[in-house]
Design an enzyme around this catalytic site. Structure first.
Site, short mmCIF file in Angstrom:
data_model
loop_
_atom_site.label_atom_id
_atom_site.label_comp_id
_atom_site.label_asym_id
_atom_site.label_seq_id
_atom_site.Cartn_x
_atom_site.Cartn_y
_atom_site.Cartn_z
N LEU A 168 -4.68 77.42 -72.84
CA LEU A 168 -5.61 77.79 -71.77
C LEU A 168 -6.91 78.25 -72.40
O LEU A 168 -6.89 79.02 -73.37
CB LEU A 168 -5.04 78.93 -70.91
CG LEU A 168 -3.85 78.63 -69.99
CD1 LEU A 168 -3.43 79.90 -69.25
CD2 LEU A 168 -4.20 77.54 -68.99
N HIS A 169 -8.04 77.78 -71.87
CA HIS A 169 -9.31 78.25 -72.41
C HIS A 169 -10.40 78.42 -71.35
O HIS A 169 -11.42 79.05 -71.61
CB HIS A 169 -9.83 77.28 -73.48
CG HIS A 169 -10.34 75.99 -72.92
ND1 HIS A 169 -9.50 74.99 -72.48
CD2 HIS A 169 -11.60 75.52 -72.74
CE1 HIS A 169 -10.23 73.97 -72.05
NE2 HIS A 169 -11.51 74.26 -72.19
N ARG A 170 -10.19 77.89 -70.15
CA ARG A 170 -11.25 77.97 -69.15
C ARG A 170 -11.38 79.39 -68.62
O ARG A 170 -10.38 80.05 -68.32
CB ARG A 170 -10.97 76.99 -68.00
CG ARG A 170 -10.93 75.56 -68.47
CD ARG A 170 -10.98 74.54 -67.37
NE ARG A 170 -10.91 73.20 -67.97
CZ ARG A 170 -11.96 72.57 -68.49
NH1 ARG A 170 -13.15 73.14 -68.47
NH2 ARG A 170 -11.83 71.37 -69.02
N ASP A 199 -5.16 73.50 -69.51
CA ASP A 199 -6.31 73.28 -68.64
C ASP A 199 -7.37 72.46 -69.38
O ASP A 199 -8.53 72.42 -68.98
CB ASP A 199 -6.89 74.59 -68.11
CG ASP A 199 -7.36 75.55 -69.21
OD1 ASP A 199 -7.38 75.15 -70.40
OD2 ASP A 199 -7.71 76.70 -68.89
#
Length: 366
Positions: A208-210, A282
């Site tokens: 996950l990075h958003r 994501d």
């Protein structure tokens, strides 16, 4: 002819590597394409930048503009000022940008203002979500690009809807897949494989990075809780940015099946992906790679700029609601996940096509 190639962040390096290889192979026989590799320094974590040059055989950049950090506006301004100086000192016939990061947009603007042609690799993809900084970067870049190298017919349609004529659109395929296929036999087992006693197809990988996912603390905790509750008894391996790790620690998110690890290099990360039961992400790029490797992929977003990973690949868009995780996990464990189909031109030869198109544009025999 002189080309300036721009790389900035982890996904860029995977896209630049095969293009450089195609140019180098061409230059063995006839040195026509003179290129200069510019690293804007947008990402500066070693596993997010430097290690990729070593692993993927990319030559060290001619220059690093060291434009990491700052707000979106600050970073854009820093990149534009530094890249303007770079082009003034090293003029080019063509600036080639890849992907949809801030540097893609910023360097395209600078080049056009200096009357230099721009080529955009991975042009035309759209999520329709204007809250994504990447979507703004895509739209702005494509609004001023001269030559469009596309990964899918959907991207071609998007560009035509903007009024781009067909003679400027080059349907070449996906350079990310060039890199994946070339390096697949080189994937290597990371140290965590032994440390966590992982077994093939008996663990999940999460990325996950958003900001909408990792900065909203309550949502992030719900994601982790739902994943852990619905994925028993599989371990969940999460290569996590230190900032996200701090948020999880603050929230007290701990579990004996949750393994927060340092970000991995390309070869080690893809070893984990290829041997996993499934991936939860994501990231758009990971949905492309899992589709080629035929690994089930669950995307925690409400939209995607890569619809072919859903229609032909293994990706399922399950939305940003944590409650959608459980039924998706039930589908995974039932053994009914879809199999990947052939995606047109995702065959490992996209960079060769790009090289040939550039030679044709400039009237040079391939």
């Amino acid at each position: 002819m002189k080309i300036t190639l721009v790389a900035a962040a982890r996904p860029n390096f995977m896209k630049i590597a095969p293009i450089i290889e195609a140019i180098n192979n061409h230059n063995i026989h006839e040195e026509i394409i003179d290129y200069r590799l510019v690293h804007t320094g947008q990402h500066y974590d070693k596993n997010m930048s430097d290690s990729f040059f070593d692993e993927l055989g990319i030559p060290q950049p001619n220059v690093n503009l060291n434009c990491g950090g700052g707000t979106q506006a600050e970073q854009t301004a820093h990149i534009m000022m530094a890249f303007e100086n770079e082009l003034a000192a090293n003029p080019a016939d063509l600036v080639l940008v890849v992907g949809d990061v801030t540097s893609t947009m910023a360097c395209s603007i600078v080049a056009k203002k200096m009357a230099i042609k721009v080529a955009h690799v991975e042009a035309g993809i759209r999520s329709g979500d204007m809250l994504m900084p990447e979507e703004i970067n895509r739209i702005v870049t494509d609004a001023i690009t001269d030559y469009f190298f596309t990964t899918s017919d959907v991207a071609n349609i998007n560009l035509r809807s903007m009024g781009i004529p067909d003679e400027r659109i080059f349907y070449v395929g996906n350079v990310m897949i060039d890199t994946l296929l070339k390096n697949r036999s080189r994937f290597r087992r990371p140290a965590v494989w032994e440390q966590l006693k992982l077994k093939e197809k008996e663990y999940l990988v999460m990325t996950l990075h958003r900001p909408s996912n990792v900065d909203e603390e309550t949502k992030l905790k719900y994601y982790i809780d739902e994943l852990l509750e619905s994925s028993t008894p599989l371990p969940l391996v999460f290569p996590v940015h230190p900032r996200t790790a701090k948020i999880l620690n603050k929230l007290g998110v701990k579990h004996n099946r949750l393994h927060l690890i340092e970000p991995l290099g390309y070869l080690e990360f893809n070893f984990l992906v290829e041997n996993s039961k499934a991936v939860i992400t994501d990231s758009g790029g990971i949905t492309e790679e899992t589709s080629i490797m035929n690994i089930p992929c669950m995307t925690l977003r409400d939209n995607t700029e890569r619809p072919e990973t859903i229609s032909l690949g293994t990706n399922e868009l399950i939305g940003a609601d944590p409650h959608s995780i459980r039924p998706t996990m039930e589908k995974l464990f039932s053994g009914n996940w879809k199999q990947s189909k052939s995606i047109p031109l995702w065959d490992g030869n996209a960079a060769e096509r790009i090289k040939d198109c550039i030679l044709k544009i400039y009237g040079i025999d391939a």
